[in-house]
Design a protein around this motif. Structure first.
Motif, short mmCIF file in Angstrom:
data_model
loop_
_atom_site.label_atom_id
_atom_site.label_comp_id
_atom_site.label_asym_id
_atom_site.label_seq_id
_atom_site.Cartn_x
_atom_site.Cartn_y
_atom_site.Cartn_z
N ARG A 1 -7.55 57.60 -17.54
CA ARG A 1 -7.79 58.56 -18.62
C ARG A 1 -9.23 59.06 -18.63
O ARG A 1 -9.48 60.26 -18.75
N LEU A 2 -10.17 58.15 -18.51
CA LEU A 2 -11.58 58.52 -18.54
C LEU A 2 -12.31 57.87 -17.37
O LEU A 2 -13.09 56.93 -17.55
N PRO A 3 -12.04 58.35 -16.16
CA PRO A 3 -12.69 57.73 -15.00
C PRO A 3 -14.20 57.95 -15.02
O PRO A 3 -14.67 59.03 -15.37
N ASP A 4 -14.93 56.91 -14.68
CA ASP A 4 -16.38 57.05 -14.63
C ASP A 4 -16.80 57.48 -13.22
O ASP A 4 -15.98 57.65 -12.32
N GLU A 5 -18.09 57.64 -13.03
CA GLU A 5 -18.60 58.13 -11.76
C GLU A 5 -18.25 57.19 -10.62
O GLU A 5 -17.92 57.62 -9.51
N GLU A 6 -18.31 55.90 -10.89
CA GLU A 6 -18.01 54.92 -9.85
C GLU A 6 -16.55 54.99 -9.43
O GLU A 6 -16.22 54.93 -8.24
N TYR A 7 -15.65 55.14 -10.41
CA TYR A 7 -14.23 55.23 -10.09
C TYR A 7 -13.94 56.51 -9.30
O TYR A 7 -13.10 56.51 -8.38
N ASN A 8 -14.60 57.58 -9.66
CA ASN A 8 -14.36 58.86 -8.99
C ASN A 8 -14.78 58.86 -7.52
O ASN A 8 -14.42 59.76 -6.77
N LYS A 9 -15.55 57.86 -7.11
CA LYS A 9 -15.95 57.76 -5.71
C LYS A 9 -14.84 57.14 -4.85
O LYS A 9 -14.89 57.21 -3.62
N LEU A 10 -13.85 56.52 -5.51
CA LEU A 10 -12.75 55.90 -4.76
C LEU A 10 -11.86 56.99 -4.17
O LEU A 10 -11.73 58.09 -4.71
N ASP A 11 -11.21 56.66 -3.06
CA ASP A 11 -10.33 57.61 -2.39
C ASP A 11 -9.03 57.76 -3.18
O ASP A 11 -8.24 56.82 -3.27
N PRO A 12 -8.78 58.93 -3.80
CA PRO A 12 -7.59 59.08 -4.64
C PRO A 12 -6.29 58.91 -3.87
O PRO A 12 -5.27 58.51 -4.45
N ALA A 13 -6.30 59.17 -2.58
CA ALA A 13 -5.08 59.03 -1.79
C ALA A 13 -4.68 57.57 -1.60
O ALA A 13 -3.55 57.27 -1.20
N MET A 14 -5.61 56.64 -1.89
CA MET A 14 -5.35 55.22 -1.65
C MET A 14 -5.18 54.43 -2.95
O MET A 14 -5.08 53.20 -2.91
N ILE A 15 -5.14 55.11 -4.07
CA ILE A 15 -5.10 54.40 -5.35
C ILE A 15 -3.89 53.50 -5.46
O ILE A 15 -3.98 52.33 -5.86
N ILE A 16 -2.72 54.02 -5.13
CA ILE A 16 -1.51 53.21 -5.25
C ILE A 16 -1.49 52.12 -4.17
O ILE A 16 -1.12 50.98 -4.45
N THR A 17 -1.89 52.47 -2.96
CA THR A 17 -1.82 51.53 -1.86
C THR A 17 -2.79 50.36 -2.01
O THR A 17 -2.43 49.20 -1.76
N LEU A 18 -4.01 50.63 -2.45
CA LEU A 18 -5.04 49.58 -2.45
C LEU A 18 -5.36 49.01 -3.82
O LEU A 18 -6.02 47.97 -3.90
N SER A 19 -4.93 49.65 -4.90
CA SER A 19 -5.10 49.01 -6.20
C SER A 19 -4.36 47.68 -6.16
O SER A 19 -3.22 47.63 -5.70
N PRO A 20 -4.98 46.61 -6.62
CA PRO A 20 -4.37 45.28 -6.45
C PRO A 20 -2.94 45.20 -6.97
O PRO A 20 -2.04 44.69 -6.30
N LEU A 21 -2.70 45.70 -8.17
CA LEU A 21 -1.36 45.73 -8.77
C LEU A 21 -1.23 47.09 -9.44
O LEU A 21 -1.96 47.39 -10.38
N TYR A 22 -0.31 47.92 -8.96
CA TYR A 22 -0.21 49.26 -9.52
C TYR A 22 1.10 49.41 -10.29
O TYR A 22 2.18 49.24 -9.74
N LEU A 23 0.98 49.73 -11.57
CA LEU A 23 2.13 49.88 -12.44
C LEU A 23 1.96 51.16 -13.24
O LEU A 23 0.90 51.40 -13.82
N THR A 24 2.99 51.98 -13.29
CA THR A 24 2.92 53.23 -14.04
C THR A 24 3.12 52.94 -15.53
O THR A 24 4.19 52.52 -15.95
N ILE A 25 2.07 53.15 -16.31
CA ILE A 25 2.15 53.00 -17.77
C ILE A 25 1.67 54.33 -18.35
O ILE A 25 0.50 54.67 -18.25
N ASP A 26 2.58 55.07 -18.91
CA ASP A 26 2.27 56.42 -19.35
C ASP A 26 3.25 56.82 -20.44
O ASP A 26 4.30 56.18 -20.60
N TYR A 27 2.92 57.88 -21.14
CA TYR A 27 3.87 58.45 -22.08
C TYR A 27 5.07 58.97 -21.29
O TYR A 27 4.91 59.58 -20.24
#
Length: 565
Positions: free
Chosen positions: A404-430
């Motif tokens: 929701r509110l990514p900071d500068e450090e988070y924005n440096k991460l590769d968005p194409a790898m968020i699901i693959t490399l995030s330790p545990l990825y779960l969709t929590i959304d409206y």
């Protein structure tokens, strides 16, 4: 623990038949959390790491929902894409994402093992059978209920109440469909469930609008229109190269139908009011299997006729990658969800003039039909006896706030790898996240709201749209997100006339023993009908044999389980 030896295979096949495999593979767009101006809890509350033993002294103290006051190691397992290429110096366990989350949450993730696709599923089932579990993992509903039944996972009720952020609680409580209740057994919260996005369910027809314009064709509304356009795309040289080298409709050799699937024929089934693979109620309130219903036969007959007429890619049963046709500029239509633009970026890169637009296809009565995702399909669980179950709540809080509110450090991460490399990825959304984001973006584009009212995510998409419109930068990566939200998002805001929910998403004893065989039988029969290898009326024999080979017993078991809930 006693279980049928065929249970693993059966569950794996059921997952393939339906949607449960998909959540872990969803592209970034569907997993991103609804953005907005939420500031209430994302202040920097970080405390200096202390010795782990100090945790006992903080039980009655105010907690930081985003960071543990002590380092915690938590073991996990990972499903990674085959052939995954990582940056030099990175591994599945140690990479920019794991480092980021350790810094943010004080959680050190240890990867016990990783594998891909079927190998991952097999290893996961073996781990459960052997009761050699990681500290935390994401599982499908049958496995979740099995783990709870055999008391292999932690009750998260207390740590959720204490550590869950206001935003996490807000999204779960506002889902309107009892999402947390779906993960609650005997009054105890046994997992963090994903929230399925309604928009992902709707299969729409994506069409080369530039081809329609060149051939002076109206947009499709019915299956008759789809057939007519496919014929024109095959015969009338829509790409203008003087060759008959184009196909009408792409197909997918992997499956004929799959919720949130791409290049399959889910939209054709919906246009026949057919819902293969779905456990549904008939007019008398009895459970029936959608793949055995007359409407499914009618849909298969239509697909067979189109294939025999050359209107569907003649090589689709053998084509390894359906996208290749689009990249080559040879396909003019395919069925897919609202987020399909992310899947076809390579095709647009090859031909920036390709103008893909989505359309809903109505049934013979003019009705728009869709299956709806189950409320939840995946569950984040914690091993029974893990000393720090609160760690998964803290991690989920951070994952949510980053989206929701990514900071500068988070924005440096590769968005194409968020699901693959995030330790545990779960969709929590409206559940209606896509509609919300579409309306938010349109308000700004129409001048009814300030761009500064946009969330960080939607501001990014807004800027991408402006760059494309102004042609200030011809970056193909600017195309997918605004195209998906402004065109796919517009489609999913339309009122559907019929929304059909799956009545049963778990397993029964007979399913554990026979589902693998039954699904294989179904899949082979359907493909043979479509390819013309057997008559359409063979469907009637399939239905009889399906009931005789275990389907009748399975339905009785489902009705019994539903009656006991």
């Amino acid at each position: 623990m006693k279980k049928s030896g065929n249970g693993d295979s059966a569950k794996r096949r059921l997952v393939t038949a339906r949607v449960m495999f998909f959540i872990l593979l969803l592209p970034l767009f569907s997993g991103m959390i609804l953005t907005g101006c939420y500031h209430g809890e994302i202040a920097d509350l970080a405390a200096d790491p202390v010795d782990e033993g100090a945790s006992d002294t903080t039980q009655d103290s105010p907690v930081n929902p985003f960071r543990l006051p002590y380092p915690v190691e938590m073991s996990i397992v990972k499903n990674v894409p085959p052939g995954l290429m990582l940056r030099e110096g990175e591994t599945i366990e140690n990479n920019s994402f794991t480092e980021y989350y350790y810094k943010k949450t004080n959680i050190k993730f240890k990867v016990d093992w990783y594998a891909s696709d079927d190998n991952y599923t097999q290893k996961l089932h073996l781990a459960v059978e052997s009761n050699v579990l990681p500290d935390a993992m994401i599982v499908d509903e049958p496995m979740f209920r099995q783990l709870a039944e055999y008391d292999q996972i932690e009750d998260l009720s207390n740590v959720y109440n204490k550590y869950a952020s206001t935003l996490l609680k807000e999204i779960y409580s506002s889902s309107g469909e009892g999402v947390l209740e779906n993960a609650t057994i005997n009054g105890r919260l046994m997992a963090l469930p994903n929230i399925s996005i309604h928009a992902d369910s709707i299969s729409m027809l994506w069409v080369r609008q530039d081809w329609l314009n060149r051939l002076n064709l109206a947009p499709p509304q019915t299956m008759e229109d789809v057939i007519a356009i496919a014929k024109a795309f095959v015969e009338d040289d829509p790409d203008g190269n003087g060759l008959k080298d184009t196909v009408g409709l792409s197909g997918n050799k992997t499956n004929l139908y799959a919720l949130a699937g791409i290049f399959n024929f889910t939209g054709i089934f919906a246009a026949h009011n057919a819902y293969p693979g779905l456990w549904m109620q008939d007019d008398n309130g009895r459970i029936v299997y959608g793949s055995t219903q007359p409407e499914t036969k009618h849909a298969l007959s239509t697909i067979r006729s189109m294939y025999a007429s050359g209107l569907i890619d003649p090589d689709f049963p053998y084509r390894t990658e359906p996208l290749d046709l689009l990249v080559a500029g040879r396909s003019g239509m395919f069925f897919g969800p609202w987020f399909a633009p992310w899947n076809i970026v390579e095709a647009v890169k090859e031909d920036p003039a390709a103008d893909w637009r989505p359309y809903l296809i109505a049934d013979a009565d003019g009705h728009y039909n869709t299956e709806r995702m189950p409320v939840s399909s995946y569950y984040l669980v914690v091993r029974k006896g893990f000393a720090h179950p609160e760690a998964v709540i803290v991690y989920a809080n951070q994952l949510l706030s980053d989206s929701r509110l990514p900071d500068e450090e988070y924005n440096k991460l590769d968005p194409a790898m968020i699901i693959t490399l995030s330790p545990l990825y779960l969709t929590i959304d409206y559940a209606d996240a896509v509609s919300r984001k579409y309306k938010e973006l349109v308000q700004v584009l129409e001048g009814k709201a300030s761009p500064y009212s946009l969330s960080p995510e939607m501001m990014g998409h807004y800027n991408r749209w402006l760059r494309r419109e102004q042609r200030s930068e011809m970056n193909v990566s600017d195309w997918a997100a605004p195209h998906a939200y402004l065109y796919g998002g517009e489609i999913v805001t339309q009122q559907m006339d019929r929304e059909v929910y799956n009545q049963f998403t778990s397993m029964t004893p007979t399913m554990e023993q026979k589902w693998d065989t039954l699904f294989k039988f179904e899949n082979e029969t359907f493909y043979k009908i479509v390819l013309g290898e057997i008559p359409v009326d063979s469907f009637d024999d399939f239905v009889k044999d399906w009931y005789d080979q275990g389907g009748r017993t399975i339905i009785a078991e489902i009705e019994e389980q539903l009656g006991n809930r």
